[in-house]
Design a protein around this motif. Structure first.
Motif, short mmCIF file in Angstrom:
data_model
loop_
_atom_site.label_atom_id
_atom_site.label_comp_id
_atom_site.label_asym_id
_atom_site.label_seq_id
_atom_site.Cartn_x
_atom_site.Cartn_y
_atom_site.Cartn_z
N LEU A 69 3.28 -18.59 -17.80
CA LEU A 69 1.88 -18.31 -17.50
C LEU A 69 1.70 -17.08 -16.62
O LEU A 69 0.68 -16.40 -16.71
N ARG A 70 2.69 -16.78 -15.80
CA ARG A 70 2.53 -15.61 -14.92
C ARG A 70 2.53 -14.31 -15.73
O ARG A 70 2.09 -13.26 -15.23
N TYR A 71 3.01 -14.35 -16.97
CA TYR A 71 2.89 -13.21 -17.87
C TYR A 71 1.64 -13.30 -18.74
O TYR A 71 0.96 -12.30 -18.98
N LEU A 72 1.34 -14.51 -19.23
CA LEU A 72 0.15 -14.68 -20.07
C LEU A 72 -1.14 -14.43 -19.28
O LEU A 72 -2.03 -13.72 -19.73
N TYR A 73 -1.22 -15.05 -18.10
CA TYR A 73 -2.41 -14.95 -17.25
C TYR A 73 -1.98 -14.69 -15.81
O TYR A 73 -1.94 -15.59 -14.98
N PRO A 74 -1.62 -13.43 -15.52
CA PRO A 74 -1.03 -13.10 -14.21
C PRO A 74 -1.96 -13.34 -13.03
O PRO A 74 -1.48 -13.46 -11.89
N ASN A 75 -3.26 -13.42 -13.26
CA ASN A 75 -4.20 -13.66 -12.16
C ASN A 75 -4.32 -15.13 -11.80
O ASN A 75 -5.04 -15.47 -10.84
N ALA A 76 -3.64 -16.01 -12.54
CA ALA A 76 -3.68 -17.46 -12.28
C ALA A 76 -5.11 -17.96 -12.16
O ALA A 76 -5.42 -18.81 -11.30
N ASP A 77 -5.98 -17.45 -13.02
CA ASP A 77 -7.40 -17.77 -12.92
C ASP A 77 -7.90 -18.70 -14.03
O ASP A 77 -9.11 -18.88 -14.21
N VAL A 78 -6.96 -19.28 -14.78
CA VAL A 78 -7.33 -20.26 -15.82
C VAL A 78 -6.78 -21.62 -15.40
O VAL A 78 -5.59 -21.74 -15.09
N PRO A 79 -7.62 -22.67 -15.34
CA PRO A 79 -7.14 -23.99 -14.94
C PRO A 79 -6.01 -24.49 -15.85
O PRO A 79 -6.03 -24.26 -17.06
N VAL A 80 -5.05 -25.17 -15.22
CA VAL A 80 -3.86 -25.66 -15.94
C VAL A 80 -3.71 -27.17 -15.73
O VAL A 80 -3.76 -27.65 -14.59
N ARG A 126 12.02 -7.88 -23.22
CA ARG A 126 11.19 -7.74 -24.44
C ARG A 126 10.42 -9.03 -24.74
O ARG A 126 9.33 -8.99 -25.32
N HIS A 127 10.98 -10.17 -24.35
CA HIS A 127 10.28 -11.44 -24.61
C HIS A 127 9.09 -11.60 -23.68
O HIS A 127 7.99 -11.95 -24.13
N THR A 128 9.29 -11.34 -22.40
CA THR A 128 8.16 -11.45 -21.47
C THR A 128 7.09 -10.41 -21.77
O THR A 128 5.90 -10.66 -21.57
N ASP A 129 7.51 -9.25 -22.27
CA ASP A 129 6.53 -8.24 -22.70
C ASP A 129 5.67 -8.79 -23.84
O ASP A 129 4.46 -8.53 -23.89
N ALA A 130 6.29 -9.53 -24.75
CA ALA A 130 5.56 -10.12 -25.87
C ALA A 130 4.58 -11.19 -25.37
O ALA A 130 3.46 -11.31 -25.88
N TRP A 131 4.99 -11.97 -24.36
CA TRP A 131 4.07 -12.97 -23.80
C TRP A 131 2.87 -12.29 -23.15
O TRP A 131 1.74 -12.72 -23.32
N ALA A 132 3.15 -11.23 -22.40
CA ALA A 132 2.06 -10.51 -21.73
C ALA A 132 1.09 -9.92 -22.74
O ALA A 132 -0.14 -9.97 -22.56
N ALA A 133 1.63 -9.36 -23.82
CA ALA A 133 0.77 -8.80 -24.87
C ALA A 133 -0.07 -9.89 -25.52
O ALA A 133 -1.24 -9.67 -25.86
N LEU A 134 0.51 -11.07 -25.70
CA LEU A 134 -0.24 -12.18 -26.28
C LEU A 134 -1.40 -12.58 -25.37
O LEU A 134 -2.52 -12.82 -25.84
N GLY A 135 -1.16 -12.64 -24.07
CA GLY A 135 -2.23 -12.99 -23.14
C GLY A 135 -3.40 -12.03 -23.21
O GLY A 135 -4.56 -12.44 -23.12
N LYS A 136 -3.11 -10.74 -23.40
CA LYS A 136 -4.18 -9.75 -23.51
C LYS A 136 -4.93 -9.89 -24.83
O LYS A 136 -6.12 -9.56 -24.92
N ARG A 137 -4.25 -10.37 -25.85
CA ARG A 137 -4.83 -10.46 -27.19
C ARG A 137 -5.71 -11.70 -27.37
O ARG A 137 -6.70 -11.66 -28.09
N LEU A 138 -5.36 -12.79 -26.70
CA LEU A 138 -6.08 -14.05 -26.90
C LEU A 138 -7.45 -14.02 -26.23
O LEU A 138 -7.63 -13.42 -25.18
N HIS A 139 -8.38 -14.71 -26.84
CA HIS A 139 -9.66 -15.01 -26.19
C HIS A 139 -9.36 -15.88 -24.96
O HIS A 139 -8.64 -16.86 -25.05
N LYS A 140 -9.90 -15.50 -23.81
CA LYS A 140 -9.56 -16.23 -22.59
C LYS A 140 -10.01 -17.69 -22.68
O LYS A 140 -11.19 -17.96 -22.91
N PRO A 141 -9.10 -18.64 -22.50
CA PRO A 141 -9.47 -20.05 -22.61
C PRO A 141 -10.19 -20.55 -21.37
O PRO A 141 -10.08 -19.96 -20.28
#
Length: 259
Positions: A117-128, A24-39
């Protein structure tokens, strides 16, 4: 960098196994990643990079670090091939009023970062870029340092702290159905109530919270990352809890958003 004000985020990252076993926690992280404006980029403050002085990853292609032992081989096979951002590292260096080491070889993206990050941005396409925790600083000094990062939020940079408010591995119960220990629940509730009331001073002087605090924070490196988004809370901004609860008896999964 584009102009968009990003929130500041803290994620209670929990066990490395969550990278393999969604809950349920990782599900919440994934939902947050979809909700945020992509940085345009992400600045991560992870509990797992403790240094003498302040360091920043400044390589164009950071490696995925498996900084743990005793877990299944599948966990060591996970890669998070996000690019780095030397330009963001230099920008952060320019904002901080102290010497900062730009690190190009030894570190990378540790599991405090990639397991989230693999839940927030699974495509690993945002610089870190990772910012280390100077082990010589007090909680208040980390808080003051974090405030200097505020301009990044308006330039579409997501600032992400990753740790755990309650993190006592000595008293952990690896049973996934473990009942929260009383002191862990007490301190987690105290911390949550203070952030929702926008009361930061008691959290900087956490030792005054008694035995529950001392048991919850036997060492402070997992606690300090939570202070970074709190320090970045602007006038009129509120804290939103993303997910919460005590897992394995003594690990807080509290995650929150400042916006």
């Amino acid at each position: 960098m584009s102009k968009h004000r990003q929130p500041a985020v803290f994620i209670g990252h929990g066990s490395p196994m969550y990278a393999l076993e969604p809950n349920r926690h990782t599900d919440a992280w994934a939902a947050l990643g979809k909700r945020l404006h992509k940085p345009d980029a992400i600045l991560v403050i992870s509990a797992h990079w403790l240094t003498r002085g302040v360091w920043l990853t400044a390589m164009p292609q950071p490696k995925t670090i498996h900084d743990f032992g005793g877990f299944p081989e599948a966990l060591f096979q996970i890669q998070y091939p996000a690019p780095g951002s030397p330009s963001l590292a230099q920008r952060v260096q320019s904002l901080l009023n102290q010497a900062v080491v730009l690190e190009e070889h030894e570190w990378g993206i540790d599991h405090g970062a990639w397991s989230v990050l693999r839940y927030l941005y699974p495509n690993a396409d945002v610089p870190v870029v990772q910012l280390s925790l100077d082990g010589s600083l007090s909680a208040e000094e980390h808080y003051r340092l974090a405030k200097q990062l505020a301009p990044l939020r308006d330039d579409n940079i997501l600032i992400l702290g990753s740790g755990n408010i309650v993190h006592n591995l000595r008293l952990i119960d690896w049973d996934t159905d473990a009942v929260p220990l009383g002191w862990a629940d007490e301190f987690n509730r105290f911390f949550t109530s203070q952030i929702l009331a926008n009361q930061h001073p008691p959290l900087l002087d956490w030792q005054r919270a008694g035995d529950a605090a001392r048991l919850s924070i036997p060492t402070p490196e997992h606690y300090w990352p939570a202070l970074y988004p709190l320090a970045l809370q602007g006038s009129g901004e509120q804290v939103e809890v993303i997910t919460n609860g005590i897992e394995m008896g003594s690990i807080s999964m509290l995650s929150f958003l400042v916006h």
